[in-house]
Design an enzyme around this catalytic site. Structure first.
Site, mmCIF file in Angstrom:
data_model
loop_
_atom_site.group_PDB
_atom_site.id
_atom_site.type_symbol
_atom_site.label_atom_id
_atom_site.label_comp_id
_atom_site.label_asym_id
_atom_site.label_seq_id
_atom_site.Cartn_x
_atom_site.Cartn_y
_atom_site.Cartn_z
ATOM 1 N N LYS A 25 0.808 -1.213 0.000
ATOM 2 C CA LYS A 25 0.000 0.000 0.000
ATOM 3 C C LYS A 25 0.842 1.265 0.000
ATOM 4 O O LYS A 25 0.402 2.302 -0.482
ATOM 5 C CB LYS A 25 -0.933 -0.009 1.212
ATOM 6 C CG LYS A 25 -2.013 -1.080 1.159
ATOM 7 C CD LYS A 25 -2.887 -1.057 2.398
ATOM 8 C CE LYS A 25 -3.956 -2.147 2.339
ATOM 9 N NZ LYS A 25 -4.791 -2.147 3.565
ATOM 10 N N ARG A 26 2.048 1.176 0.548
ATOM 11 C CA ARG A 26 2.878 2.389 0.607
ATOM 12 C C ARG A 26 3.331 2.831 -0.782
ATOM 13 O O ARG A 26 3.835 3.954 -0.940
ATOM 14 C CB ARG A 26 4.094 2.162 1.513
ATOM 15 C CG ARG A 26 5.094 1.150 1.002
ATOM 16 C CD ARG A 26 6.170 0.868 2.041
ATOM 17 N NE ARG A 26 7.101 -0.161 1.616
ATOM 18 C CZ ARG A 26 8.210 0.071 0.934
ATOM 19 N NH1 ARG A 26 8.512 1.308 0.597
ATOM 20 N NH2 ARG A 26 9.014 -0.912 0.600
#
Length: 552
Positions: A290-291
């Site tokens: 997700k980063r």
């Protein structure tokens, strides 16, 4: 009959075990597990409904789908919802919705039925218990009464001795009396699988021969003390009883294959063919997370990506047909796909390329369909008061090259309608245009507007071209020295689509009144009023700091 007694009875006839003093030992040897070459092709995608469908999972589903379709086999969807705390029906529905949106329709599974159901692991507990008892009866598993504290202590001791943190086998050699005593006391117990000595080999379609040293594994749990089966046991029973011929999954499942292969062997099930696909990596070659931005199919769908682009791009992450071609429909992928051409190395997720590919598919829509999509977005985003008409037809075609996502259309039109003249005049890139007698040029343009000549030129493309040519002759300008100042003064920008089409479209926007009032659109009339109020002599003094045109 006590558990240990009938385990002894079964073990005495087993070719895999040797019995001595109530203890069971596997003969130490290296063995390979073979697969059935003639089984009908049946593959499965088995997501856990604990969140949204990750693009890595979507690619795995796609490779399974393409393999099944290319071989005339079956694509099975199985929901692995044994994680009762994290699994939700909402997540399951979201996964099904994403797969359907991608066009990966399953032959068997939730909503489709089939002869091998149920297709949710939570509904198959009786089956797992049945096979767990079969393994216990054959002596391949035993009852382990170790507490959590004892197990943790084993790990600590193993770490101090620089040994693998494996189960020491305390209850593997328990006597009848010891087992019966714990059962009588009601002590909680798990089922542990007896791991033989030696090593095990399998042939992976993608990775070739894979070998494990069984000494690093230790006897592992297949049923928890609360009666719930463990993941690897469930998967093995499910794949075997659903007649899965090929297991195509991510490489992170490769360690699970060892345990599953041992369970296949113990239950006497034929082994499926295994193919472990490499992970999808971020640009920094770490695991995509997700980063790094959007990672789930639903996120890309909401952003405005098309399913055709997602499928095409995901297929190219680790696979190719051996040509330079990069664009494939789903049917073409089915025709060309072979599992042998899937790479073992990790594939980097390039969001820029995905966006570019989506633009190709978006602009490949028939003109009317493309215009309808864009027009509807312009209305729902609040830029325009209508979703169809001559202005939208012209604007969609003029701006289409700058639209890779449907959501880009909003920014493209808002930018087109804006008039950042003063900001552009402050930019470094505008300096040469300013120095090229822009004040005199502006005065001449204002004169053409006030005389009505420019207004007449806005009736059609032909009249505009005729006027521009005559206007250029009157100023002894042509090419960039003519068109650049016109663009700057009328659009407020130094770059953009075709100048003539742009000016005519701006004129149309001002006369039709379809631009929403909240946009703050300036008509050509209003722009000429601003030009008439500029004090060119003091402009450089008022704005000494120059910005870049890109910033503007």
């Amino acid at each position: 009959m006590a558990i240990t007694a009938w385990l002894k009875k079964v073990a005495s006839s087993s070719p895999l075990m040797h019995h001595s003093s109530s203890t069971f030992f596997f003969f130490r040897r290296t063995f390979s597990l073979t697969t059935s070459p003639s089984a009908p092709v049946r593959v499965r995608f088995a997501p856990s409904p604990t969140g949204n469908l990750h693009v890595g999972g979507a690619r795995t589903a796609l490779f399974n789908y393409l393999f099944a379709r290319s071989k005339g086999g079956k694509f099975v969807l199985r929901i692995e919802d044994t994680d009762l705390e994290r699994s939700t029906r909402e997540s399951e529905e979201a996964v099904l919705r994403d797969l359907s949106w991608l066009g990966l329709n399953w032959d068997e599974g939730p909503g489709a039925g089939g002869d091998y159901g149920p297709y949710r692991q939570s509904e198959r507990n009786s089956l797992y218990k049945q096979y767990a008892e079969k393994l216990r009866a054959s002596g391949h598993v035993y009852c382990c009464f170790c507490s959590n504290e004892e197990l943790e202590k084993m790990k600590v001791v193993a770490k101090l001795k620089n040994l693998p943190p494996v189960y020491t086998g305390k209850w593997a050699s328990a006597t009848n009396e010891e087992v019966d005593e714990e059962l009588a006391k009601g002590t909680p117990y798990t089922y542990r699988f007896r791991v033989p000595g030696g090593s095990l080999k399998i042939k992976d379609i993608i990775r070739g021969e894979v070998t494990w040293n069984l000494a690093t594994l230790g006897d592992f749990v297949i049923m928890r003390s609360n009666g719930q089966p463990v993941y690897n046991f469930c998967v093995t029973v499910d794949d075997a009883t659903m007649a899965i011929s090929h297991v195509i999954r991510a490489e992170e499942h490769l360690p699970n294959t060892l345990r599953q292969a041992l369970i296949y062997r113990a239950l006497g099930f034929p082994m499926p063919h295994f193919a472990h696909v490499s992970l999808i990596l971020a640009p920094d070659r770490s695991k995509l997370s997700k980063r790094h931005g959007a990672t789930s199919v639903s996120q890309f769908r909401e952003i405005g990506y098309l399913p055709q682009a997602m499928v095409n791009y995901l297929a190219l992450l680790g696979w190719g047909d051996g040509t330079e071609n990069e664009f494939f429909t789903l049917d073409q992928l089915v025709e060309k796909f072979t599992i042998e051409r899937v790479n073992k190395s990790g594939a980097v997720f390039d969001s820029t390329k995905l966006r570019w590919m989506n633009g190709h598919y978006l602009r490949a829509h028939p003109e009317e369909e493309f215009t309808n999509l864009i027009g509807e977005h312009w209305k729902t985003s609040g830029l325009l008061t209508v979703s169809a008409g001559p202005f939208i037809d012209d604007a969609a075609q003029l701006l289409k090259d700058g639209i890779d996502l449907i959501t880009d259309a909003e920014k493209a039109l808002a930018n087109f309608l804006s008039y950042p003249l003063h900001l552009t005049l402050q930019s470094q890139e505008a300096e040469p245009v300013l120095q090229d007698n822009l004040s005199e040029f502006s005065a001449s343009l204002l004169g053409a507007y006030e005389s009505g000549d420019l207004g007449s030129a806005l009736e059609s493309q032909a009249s505009w071209q005729k006027w521009v040519k005559e206007f250029g002759k009157s100023l002894k300008r042509k090419g960039k020295s003519l068109f650049m100042p016109i663009r700057l003064l009328l659009t407020g920008k130094l770059h953009g689509p075709d100048l003539g089409d742009s000016v005519l479209l701006l004129h149309k926007a001002g006369t039709t009144g379809i631009v929403a009032p909240e946009v703050g659109f300036m008509t050509l009339d209003e722009r000429f009023k601003i030009l008439g109020q500029i004090n060119w002599e003091t402009l450089s003094k008022d704005h000494p700091i120059k910005e870049t045109a890109t910033t503007v």
